[in-house]
Design a protein around this motif. Sequence first.
Motif, PDB file in Angstrom:
ATOM      1  N   ASN A 186       0.844  -1.191   0.000  1.00 24.83           N
ATOM      2  CA  ASN A 186       0.000   0.000   0.000  1.00 24.83           C
ATOM      3  C   ASN A 186       0.884   1.247   0.000  1.00 24.83           C
ATOM      4  O   ASN A 186       1.515   1.547   1.004  1.00 24.83           O
ATOM      5  CB  ASN A 186      -0.892  -0.017   1.250  1.00 24.83           C
ATOM      6  CG  ASN A 186      -1.795   1.190   1.318  1.00 24.83           C
ATOM      7  OD1 ASN A 186      -1.767   2.051   0.438  1.00 24.83           O
ATOM      8  ND2 ASN A 186      -2.607   1.255   2.357  1.00 24.83           N
ATOM      9  N   PRO A 187       0.918   1.990  -1.111  1.00 30.37           N
ATOM     10  CA  PRO A 187       1.777   3.187  -1.166  1.00 30.37           C
ATOM     11  C   PRO A 187       1.317   4.292  -0.219  1.00 30.37           C
ATOM     12  O   PRO A 187       2.054   5.249  -0.002  1.00 30.37           O
ATOM     13  CB  PRO A 187       1.642   3.666  -2.620  1.00 30.37           C
ATOM     14  CG  PRO A 187       1.098   2.514  -3.381  1.00 30.37           C
ATOM     15  CD  PRO A 187       0.249   1.739  -2.401  1.00 30.37           C
ATOM     16  N   GLU A 188       0.114   4.154   0.335  1.00 33.27           N
ATOM     17  CA  GLU A 188      -0.395   5.201   1.227  1.00 33.27           C
ATOM     18  C   GLU A 188      -0.225   4.847   2.702  1.00 33.27           C
ATOM     19  O   GLU A 188      -0.840   5.460   3.561  1.00 33.27           O
ATOM     20  CB  GLU A 188      -1.866   5.503   0.893  1.00 33.27           C
ATOM     21  CG  GLU A 188      -2.030   6.063  -0.525  1.00 33.27           C
ATOM     22  CD  GLU A 188      -3.434   6.609  -0.819  1.00 33.27           C
ATOM     23  OE1 GLU A 188      -4.355   6.325  -0.036  1.00 33.27           O
ATOM     24  OE2 GLU A 188      -3.573   7.329  -1.833  1.00 33.27           O
ATOM     25  N   VAL A 189       0.655   3.880   3.011  1.00 36.78           N
ATOM     26  CA  VAL A 189       0.849   3.498   4.432  1.00 36.78           C
ATOM     27  C   VAL A 189       1.303   4.655   5.311  1.00 36.78           C
ATOM     28  O   VAL A 189       1.048   4.652   6.515  1.00 36.78           O
ATOM     29  CB  VAL A 189       1.890   2.378   4.678  1.00 36.78           C
ATOM     30  CG1 VAL A 189       1.276   1.027   4.577  1.00 36.78           C
ATOM     31  CG2 VAL A 189       3.113   2.541   3.838  1.00 36.78           C
ATOM     32  N   HIS A 190       2.039   5.603   4.713  1.00 32.12           N
ATOM     33  CA  HIS A 190       2.477   6.767   5.505  1.00 32.12           C
ATOM     34  C   HIS A 190       1.571   7.970   5.220  1.00 32.12           C
ATOM     35  O   HIS A 190       1.938   9.100   5.501  1.00 32.12           O
ATOM     36  CB  HIS A 190       3.925   7.133   5.186  1.00 32.12           C
ATOM     37  CG  HIS A 190       4.897   5.999   5.360  1.00 32.12           C
ATOM     38  ND1 HIS A 190       5.087   5.366   6.558  1.00 32.12           N
ATOM     39  CD2 HIS A 190       5.714   5.375   4.476  1.00 32.12           C
ATOM     40  CE1 HIS A 190       5.983   4.388   6.413  1.00 32.12           C
ATOM     41  NE2 HIS A 190       6.368   4.371   5.142  1.00 32.12           N
TER      42      HIS A 190
END
Length: 359
Positions: free
Chosen positions: A150-154
């Motif tokens: 998931n590229p949106e983890v941060h």
Amino acid sequence: MQDVSVFDHLGGQIRRLCDVVGIDPATPVELLSELLGAHGSRPLDAPPAWPSDVADDHTPIEFSIAYNDSEPPALRILAEAFGTTPGVRANALATYDFLHAQAERYGLSTRRLEAVRDLFATESPQGDFVLWLSLVFRNGHPPEFKVYFNPEVHGADHSPELVARALDRLGLGSAYQMMLSQAIREGELGRKDRLTFFALDLQDGPQARVKLYLSHHDAQAGDVARAASVVDGVDPAQVAEFCELAGRTERFAGRPLVGSYTITQGAERPNGYSIYVPIRSYVADDQEARERVLPLLERYRFDPAMLDKAIAAVTSRSLDSGVGLIAHVSLRLGPPRPGMTVYLSSEAYQVFEGASLVR
Ligand code: TRP
């Protein structure tokens, strides 16, 4: 049906799907059992152990039939593994454990996975998941594995930079700006245009791919056609036409269109593009979805009869009694395997009513 477990239900569906596709069910069923772990023995009528976003009803598994231009169809399973006490982070750790156990057995390469793993690691991940996986079964071949970060983890704001760093580590940074410049509408990165998955094949060698997925909310067919135009040899008009035929809408204001770029290891530029239409958001019921998918299969010269068999392997309900069984339909353009994929929900926990599904 009190005594039916989650594993009984999903295992039965997989066995029947293997039959349809002509694959020995032993390995798929065994991998399913390992993936589900102790959760597999939960009664099917108990609530889901974790609200997985793999499928709308929180089943942690989604099936798909991948039709290929030059070889027989493959059966695929998208999955989320659960920790003993499920949670976003615990589930990711369970996925790593599962993959490491399989790596030895099936000769997988976790080199690239390990090369980027720390970039996606955090004590407090944002979003619904850190890491999902998929299994691909082809007749006569060992199973193939793919992971989805998931590229949106941060957080969505950090996703462009995170993906840039991950691509850099894999030596694939150069094409990134070009992809973004075509795929993102003005000012919409992290808003209407989102980096949704960063996927890796768990194999080495010249065929190993990285895939970057973008979700385009409230988009039109022309927007994804423009995104596709970065890839040499991909006809943007074909992408637009596929969206129009599957979605029959001007604007995809329900669930987003998703596009993915395939970057083969060692390549300077992406060499494949796939478009995923969340058809369930754009039909009244699965009867209508089937009636749109069949002519698309025919158009691309795939066996339409197999779709009905696959549907019958998953459910015995009438198609007009709900929506979401046919979840997505996708078109894959470019190497290594052009074709179409139809995604089928297990509906282990719930069938959504046609008229009442929030659009
Ligand atoms: N259920 C999620 C969604 O619909 C994730 C997902 C499952 C997905 N299968 C997919 C996304 C196929 C794109 C394509 O968004």
